[in-house]
Write a protein that holds these residues in place. Structure first.
Motif, mmCIF file in Angstrom:
data_model
loop_
_atom_site.group_PDB
_atom_site.id
_atom_site.type_symbol
_atom_site.label_atom_id
_atom_site.label_comp_id
_atom_site.label_asym_id
_atom_site.label_seq_id
_atom_site.Cartn_x
_atom_site.Cartn_y
_atom_site.Cartn_z
ATOM 1 N N ALA A 1 0.822 -1.212 0.000
ATOM 2 C CA ALA A 1 0.000 0.000 0.000
ATOM 3 C C ALA A 1 0.855 1.261 0.000
ATOM 4 O O ALA A 1 0.432 2.305 -0.494
ATOM 5 C CB ALA A 1 -0.938 0.003 1.208
ATOM 6 N N ALA B 1 -3.792 0.699 -2.103
ATOM 7 C CA ALA B 1 -4.436 0.566 -0.794
ATOM 8 C C ALA B 1 -5.925 0.309 -0.951
ATOM 9 O O ALA B 1 -6.512 -0.479 -0.205
ATOM 10 C CB ALA B 1 -4.198 1.823 0.037
ATOM 11 N N LEU C 1 -6.940 -2.045 6.032
ATOM 12 C CA LEU C 1 -6.473 -3.039 5.076
ATOM 13 C C LEU C 1 -6.828 -4.456 5.527
ATOM 14 O O LEU C 1 -6.946 -4.732 6.722
ATOM 15 C CB LEU C 1 -4.950 -2.922 4.900
ATOM 16 C CG LEU C 1 -4.426 -1.561 4.424
ATOM 17 C CD1 LEU C 1 -2.907 -1.600 4.335
ATOM 18 C CD2 LEU C 1 -5.031 -1.177 3.077
ATOM 19 N N CYS D 1 -3.981 2.482 7.149
ATOM 20 C CA CYS D 1 -3.205 3.191 6.138
ATOM 21 C C CYS D 1 -3.931 4.482 5.784
ATOM 22 O O CYS D 1 -5.168 4.502 5.703
ATOM 23 C CB CYS D 1 -3.021 2.303 4.910
ATOM 24 S SG CYS D 1 -2.151 3.085 3.536
#
Length: 330
Positions: free
Chosen positions: A41, A262, A285, A294
């Motif tokens: 990501a 992501a 995630l 994230c």
């Protein structure tokens, strides 16, 4: 083991400072794929960064990773908090944080040697220039060592996303794949100077568009509309509600480079806009154990935002950085 160590270590000896780490970090993850997912990501599609490195900040709270584009208009942050590890030990040797740079591509290559069931034990021992980790799966063990760049002082903090008492414009996708599908529609239009315009307006009917994404080139254009029925927790900042809608412009390559990977791996998404037009994409995630968090921060184009620079550090460089839990805001 010898062949593996030669393969992994050889490209990583350059750029290492003649200093050693006073503190130490040791941790253990139930699944090495969790760290691989987070690093994926943070991997920016930036042609100017051929050998991308991420800054890792270790503390009593866990590990924080930061990646930034060469133009500094995209910053992606990732967190693995202490409770996500089966074991976590931090010794800062008198410092609250330890900072070092990790090479992304070689580290991902090592993490993907085994399957997602592999257990990861990771150490950054005192007096070392290297990250040492062991992968274990079904009785097989592989040990890797990666040379790192140790930072003798903390990186410049990223400007605060949210000013005190500022009300943000926010929406949350009911299904996270909606955002990935919407961004993917612009993949064929990606070029250095293509602009993505994002318009956010109040809801007038269940099927009425609340968010509109639009980009165009000389030869083609694309538009994606997200209706109220596909979104939830929709909030429009007061200044935007008074104006009837807000529109911010971003480099398409920055949005896709910072968010697409992501978005593909997310199982939860919230998008926020502050008054200056900085867009925050917050992702939960997919992982095998605890939540991986994230956040991708995308600066608007300077001309459209009426600011002097599109760099994260250029906007509010004197502001205090904010803790992860406030930044994430889930």
């Amino acid at each position: 083991f010898r062949e593996l160590n030669r393969h992994v270590r050889s490209p990583l000896w350059y750029g290492v400072w003649d200093m050693v780490l006073a503190g130490a970090v040791e941790c253990r993850l139930e699944s090495a794929s969790d760290l691989a997912t987070l690093l994926n990501a943070l991997t920016l599609r930036d042609k100017e960064q051929k050998d991308q490195r991420v800054i890792c900040e270790a503390s009593e709270n866990g590990l924080k990773f930061t990646a930034q584009s060469a133009g500094k208009d995209v910053t992606v942050l990732g967190w693995i908090f202490k409770d996500a590890f089966t074991e976590y030990t931090f010794d800062g040797a008198g410092e609250e944080h330890l900072h070092f740079k990790l090479p992304v591509a070689p580290l991902l290559s090592c993490l993907n040697i085994f399957s997602e069931r592999a257990v990861l034990a990771m150490r950054f021992p005192a007096g070392a220039h290297e990250l040492r980790f062991t992968l274990e799966e079904d009785g097989a063990t592989t040990e890797c060592r990666l040379r790192t760049l140790l930072l003798d002082e903390a990186p410049v903090p990223i400007a605060t996303f949210r000013a005190e008492n500022e009300r943000l414009s926010i929406f949350r996708a009911k299904q996270p794949e909606i955002w990935h599908a919407a961004l993917s529609e612009f993949h064929e239009l990606e070029a250095p100077d293509v602009v993505l315009k994002v318009t956010f307006r109040p809801a007038t009917a269940p099927d009425a568009p609340i968010v509109t994404l639009r980009a165009s080139t000389i030869g083609s254009d694309a538009e994606v509309e997200l209706s109220q029925s596909s979104l939830e927790d929709v909030e429009l900042a007061e200044h935007a509600a008074v104006a009837g809608q807000i529109t911010h412009s971003y480099l398409l390559s920055s949005v896709l480079g910072g968010c697409l990977k992501a978005a593909k791996e997310s199982r939860g998404l919230k998008v926020r806009f502050n008054q200056e037009g900085v867009m925050s994409n917050q992702f939960i995630l997919k992982s095998r154990r605890r939540q991986l968090l994230c956040e991708a921060l995308i600066c608007p184009m300077a001309e459209a935002a009426g600011i002097k620079t599109s760099a994260m550090g250029g906007m509010g460089a004197n502001m205090q950085s904010i803790p992860a839990e406030e930044s994430i805001g889930f």
